[in-house]
Motif scaffolding. Structure first.
Motif, PDB file in Angstrom:
ATOM      1  N   PRO A   1       0.796  -1.242   0.000  1.00 50.70           N
ATOM      2  CA  PRO A   1       0.000   0.000   0.000  1.00 50.70           C
ATOM      3  C   PRO A   1       0.821   1.281   0.000  1.00 50.70           C
ATOM      4  O   PRO A   1       0.432   2.268  -0.616  1.00 50.70           O
ATOM      5  CB  PRO A   1      -0.840  -0.134   1.279  1.00 50.70           C
ATOM      6  CG  PRO A   1      -0.995  -1.605   1.472  1.00 50.70           C
ATOM      7  CD  PRO A   1       0.324  -2.203   1.022  1.00 50.70           C
ATOM      8  N   ASP A   2       1.996   1.274   0.674  1.00 49.46           N
ATOM      9  CA  ASP A   2       2.785   2.509   0.738  1.00 49.46           C
ATOM     10  C   ASP A   2       3.544   2.783  -0.555  1.00 49.46           C
ATOM     11  O   ASP A   2       4.178   3.823  -0.693  1.00 49.46           O
ATOM     12  CB  ASP A   2       3.746   2.475   1.929  1.00 49.46           C
ATOM     13  CG  ASP A   2       4.646   1.255   1.939  1.00 49.46           C
ATOM     14  OD1 ASP A   2       4.162   0.161   1.611  1.00 49.46           O
ATOM     15  OD2 ASP A   2       5.835   1.378   2.270  1.00 49.46           O
ATOM     16  N   PHE A   3       3.486   1.856  -1.527  1.00 52.07           N
ATOM     17  CA  PHE A   3       4.068   2.084  -2.842  1.00 52.07           C
ATOM     18  C   PHE A   3       2.993   2.336  -3.896  1.00 52.07           C
ATOM     19  O   PHE A   3       3.292   2.397  -5.090  1.00 52.07           O
ATOM     20  CB  PHE A   3       4.893   0.872  -3.290  1.00 52.07           C
ATOM     21  CG  PHE A   3       6.160   0.667  -2.514  1.00 52.07           C
ATOM     22  CD1 PHE A   3       7.234   1.531  -2.664  1.00 52.07           C
ATOM     23  CD2 PHE A   3       6.276  -0.403  -1.646  1.00 52.07           C
ATOM     24  CE1 PHE A   3       8.415   1.325  -1.954  1.00 52.07           C
ATOM     25  CE2 PHE A   3       7.448  -0.606  -0.938  1.00 52.07           C
ATOM     26  CZ  PHE A   3       8.522   0.256  -1.084  1.00 52.07           C
ATOM     27  N   ASP A   4       1.765   2.476  -3.476  1.00 52.67           N
ATOM     28  CA  ASP A   4       0.618   2.500  -4.394  1.00 52.67           C
ATOM     29  C   ASP A   4       0.496   3.850  -5.095  1.00 52.67           C
ATOM     30  O   ASP A   4      -0.489   4.569  -4.936  1.00 52.67           O
ATOM     31  CB  ASP A   4      -0.655   2.182  -3.599  1.00 52.67           C
ATOM     32  CG  ASP A   4      -1.882   2.011  -4.482  1.00 52.67           C
ATOM     33  OD1 ASP A   4      -1.721   1.827  -5.701  1.00 52.67           O
ATOM     34  OD2 ASP A   4      -3.006   2.062  -3.939  1.00 52.67           O
ATOM     35  N   LEU A   5       1.521   4.184  -5.893  1.00 53.29           N
ATOM     36  CA  LEU A   5       1.577   5.500  -6.525  1.00 53.29           C
ATOM     37  C   LEU A   5       1.673   5.389  -8.039  1.00 53.29           C
ATOM     38  O   LEU A   5       2.444   4.602  -8.567  1.00 53.29           O
ATOM     39  CB  LEU A   5       2.798   6.281  -6.037  1.00 53.29           C
ATOM     40  CG  LEU A   5       2.680   7.038  -4.721  1.00 53.29           C
ATOM     41  CD1 LEU A   5       4.045   7.617  -4.359  1.00 53.29           C
ATOM     42  CD2 LEU A   5       1.657   8.148  -4.824  1.00 53.29           C
TER      43      LEU A   5
ATOM     44  N   SER B   1       1.750  -0.395   7.869  1.00 52.64           N
ATOM     45  CA  SER B   1       3.124   0.100   7.837  1.00 52.64           C
ATOM     46  C   SER B   1       3.329   1.051   6.662  1.00 52.64           C
ATOM     47  O   SER B   1       2.923   0.766   5.535  1.00 52.64           O
ATOM     48  CB  SER B   1       4.092  -1.077   7.714  1.00 52.64           C
ATOM     49  OG  SER B   1       5.422  -0.628   7.595  1.00 52.64           O
ATOM     50  N   GLY B   2       3.945   2.197   6.944  1.00 50.74           N
ATOM     51  CA  GLY B   2       4.256   3.166   5.914  1.00 50.74           C
ATOM     52  C   GLY B   2       3.140   4.112   5.566  1.00 50.74           C
ATOM     53  O   GLY B   2       3.329   5.040   4.771  1.00 50.74           O
ATOM     54  N   LEU B   3       1.949   3.911   6.144  1.00 50.29           N
ATOM     55  CA  LEU B   3       0.803   4.771   5.862  1.00 50.29           C
ATOM     56  C   LEU B   3       0.384   5.521   7.119  1.00 50.29           C
ATOM     57  O   LEU B   3       0.638   5.082   8.242  1.00 50.29           O
ATOM     58  CB  LEU B   3      -0.385   3.952   5.348  1.00 50.29           C
ATOM     59  CG  LEU B   3      -0.183   3.174   4.045  1.00 50.29           C
ATOM     60  CD1 LEU B   3      -1.481   2.462   3.667  1.00 50.29           C
ATOM     61  CD2 LEU B   3       0.269   4.079   2.916  1.00 50.29           C
ATOM     62  N   THR B   4      -0.285   6.649   6.927  1.00 42.60           N
ATOM     63  CA  THR B   4      -0.896   7.407   8.015  1.00 42.60           C
ATOM     64  C   THR B   4      -2.390   7.100   8.022  1.00 42.60           C
ATOM     65  O   THR B   4      -3.020   7.037   6.966  1.00 42.60           O
ATOM     66  CB  THR B   4      -0.678   8.914   7.821  1.00 42.60           C
ATOM     67  OG1 THR B   4       0.729   9.183   7.830  1.00 42.60           O
ATOM     68  CG2 THR B   4      -1.349   9.709   8.927  1.00 42.60           C
TER      69      THR B   4
ATOM     70  N   ALA C   1      -0.642  17.060   2.493  1.00 40.80           N
ATOM     71  CA  ALA C   1      -0.291  16.029   3.474  1.00 40.80           C
ATOM     72  C   ALA C   1      -0.090  14.656   2.861  1.00 40.80           C
ATOM     73  O   ALA C   1       0.598  13.815   3.442  1.00 40.80           O
ATOM     74  CB  ALA C   1      -1.362  15.943   4.567  1.00 40.80           C
ATOM     75  N   GLY C   2      -0.716  14.377   1.684  1.00 46.35           N
ATOM     76  CA  GLY C   2      -0.531  13.060   1.101  1.00 46.35           C
ATOM     77  C   GLY C   2      -1.644  12.671   0.149  1.00 46.35           C
ATOM     78  O   GLY C   2      -2.438  13.510  -0.289  1.00 46.35           O
ATOM     79  N   MET C   3      -1.699  11.355  -0.154  1.00 44.05           N
ATOM     80  CA  MET C   3      -2.688  10.809  -1.095  1.00 44.05           C
ATOM     81  C   MET C   3      -3.389   9.610  -0.481  1.00 44.05           C
ATOM     82  O   MET C   3      -2.746   8.688   0.037  1.00 44.05           O
ATOM     83  CB  MET C   3      -2.001  10.376  -2.399  1.00 44.05           C
ATOM     84  CG  MET C   3      -2.969   9.895  -3.469  1.00 44.05           C
ATOM     85  SD  MET C   3      -2.185   8.744  -4.642  1.00 44.05           S
ATOM     86  CE  MET C   3      -2.086   7.245  -3.638  1.00 44.05           C
ATOM     87  N   LEU C   4      -4.716   9.612  -0.543  1.00 40.50           N
ATOM     88  CA  LEU C   4      -5.504   8.507  -0.007  1.00 40.50           C
ATOM     89  C   LEU C   4      -5.306   7.252  -0.856  1.00 40.50           C
ATOM     90  O   LEU C   4      -5.393   7.293  -2.083  1.00 40.50           O
ATOM     91  CB  LEU C   4      -6.984   8.896   0.000  1.00 40.50           C
ATOM     92  CG  LEU C   4      -7.951   7.861   0.578  1.00 40.50           C
ATOM     93  CD1 LEU C   4      -7.715   7.690   2.065  1.00 40.50           C
ATOM     94  CD2 LEU C   4      -9.394   8.276   0.310  1.00 40.50           C
TER      95      LEU C   4
ATOM     96  N   PHE D   1      -3.461   7.002   4.169  1.00 40.66           N
ATOM     97  CA  PHE D   1      -2.863   7.752   3.074  1.00 40.66           C
ATOM     98  C   PHE D   1      -1.338   7.674   3.090  1.00 40.66           C
ATOM     99  O   PHE D   1      -0.712   7.469   4.135  1.00 40.66           O
ATOM    100  CB  PHE D   1      -3.340   9.204   3.065  1.00 40.66           C
ATOM    101  CG  PHE D   1      -2.859  10.090   4.200  1.00 40.66           C
ATOM    102  CD1 PHE D   1      -1.646  10.775   4.096  1.00 40.66           C
ATOM    103  CD2 PHE D   1      -3.622  10.283   5.334  1.00 40.66           C
ATOM    104  CE1 PHE D   1      -1.201  11.618   5.103  1.00 40.66           C
ATOM    105  CE2 PHE D   1      -3.191  11.124   6.354  1.00 40.66           C
ATOM    106  CZ  PHE D   1      -1.981  11.792   6.241  1.00 40.66           C
ATOM    107  N   ILE D   2      -0.772   7.814   1.878  1.00 40.70           N
ATOM    108  CA  ILE D   2       0.677   7.874   1.711  1.00 40.70           C
ATOM    109  C   ILE D   2       1.120   9.293   2.056  1.00 40.70           C
ATOM    110  O   ILE D   2       0.637  10.257   1.448  1.00 40.70           O
ATOM    111  CB  ILE D   2       1.079   7.528   0.266  1.00 40.70           C
ATOM    112  CG1 ILE D   2       0.620   6.113  -0.091  1.00 40.70           C
ATOM    113  CG2 ILE D   2       2.598   7.658   0.080  1.00 40.70           C
ATOM    114  CD1 ILE D   2       0.848   5.747  -1.540  1.00 40.70           C
ATOM    115  N   PRO D   3       2.020   9.467   3.012  1.00 40.90           N
ATOM    116  CA  PRO D   3       2.417  10.822   3.412  1.00 40.90           C
ATOM    117  C   PRO D   3       3.091  11.596   2.275  1.00 40.90           C
ATOM    118  O   PRO D   3       3.767  11.018   1.411  1.00 40.90           O
ATOM    119  CB  PRO D   3       3.407  10.573   4.558  1.00 40.90           C
ATOM    120  CG  PRO D   3       3.074   9.211   5.070  1.00 40.90           C
ATOM    121  CD  PRO D   3       2.638   8.432   3.865  1.00 40.90           C
TER     122      PRO D   3
END
Length: 238
Positions: free
Chosen positions: A94-98, A172-175, A206-209, A221-223
């Motif tokens: 999920p924290d690479f989901d860009l 992990s890696g997400l807010t 702040a980031g992306m959902l 969301f990814i910070p």
């Protein structure tokens, strides 16, 4: 970015945000159904370049490719043109989901004239600053309220605002945020939404959902700090 004045008209604020946050449209090879899709994307300025940012799973879940994605301005007949695409982990967590698409530089003036606006990575918060944020605002396009008029080649989509407060991270890696107040019936379509940190004096990127739970009212969301890292990698590729 400065916090919008409390006296700004709601319509004016909506017009401003619609220039920054856009419904994802996917082209489709069909004689009648030429476009479809759900999801959200937004425009970021970084190192003097403009990028469209969304969640890679928005494409993957709809069996679409980056070249299928369209960001079309609904008030003028202009579609944003890209000259580079970057996906940093095909087997993403999920924290690479860009998904990052660079906008063709020769298009900038056309887009500005058409009312395009963007968030700046220079106006963002770092992860360690999140604890000082009063409330987070998420802007995106849920599936509800979206419709395609294929006869007249028109898209209808309703920009939605959701508020949330910081809670202990569940991934992990997400807010992680807990939703407060009104929310859409389902968060489907909100992936790729921009997340804004609101303090007493200003709004900051702040980031992306990326992931949401309808059951628990949790948004992950990814910070912004991580997105800036990947944008820097993309810039260095040149």
């Amino acid at each position: 970015m400065s916090k919008p004045s409390e006296f700004i008209a709601l319509q004016q604020l909506g017009d401003h945000l619609e220039g920054q946050v856009h419904p994802v449209i996917l082209s489709y090879e069909d004689e009648y159904i030429t476009h479809h899709g759900v999801g959200t994307a937004f425009i970021l300025e970084h190192a003097g370049k403009l990028f469209v940012v969304s969640a890679q799973h928005v494409l993957d879940n709809q069996r679409a490719k980056p070249e299928d994605l369209r960001i079309r301005l609904r008030k003028v007949p202009v579609s944003i043109v890209f000259d580079r695409c970057a996906v940093f982990d095909p087997d993403y967590e999920p924290d690479f989901d860009l998904l990052i698409l660079r906008i063709l530089e020769s298009q900038y003036d056309v887009l500005i004239d058409a009312g395009i606006r963007w968030f700046k990575t220079t106006d963002s918060i770092e992860i360690e600053q999140q604890l000082r944020v009063d409330i987070f605002r998420i802007f995106g396009y849920p599936d509800a309220g979206r419709a395609y008029d294929y006869d007249n080649k028109l898209l209808s989509a309703v920009l939605c605002s959701v508020s949330g407060v910081l809670v202990e991270s569940t991934l992990s890696g997400l807010t992680t945020l807990q939703v407060l107040g009104d929310r859409p019936a389902t968060f489907r379509g909100m992936s790729g939404s921009v997340v804004i940190a609101e303090t007493d004096e200003e709004w900051k990127f702040a980031g992306m959902l990326t992931l949401a739970s309808d059951v628990n009212g949790l948004l992950n969301f990814i910070p912004a700090e991580n997105i800036v890292y990947y944008l820097d990698r993309l810039v260095m590729m040149d």
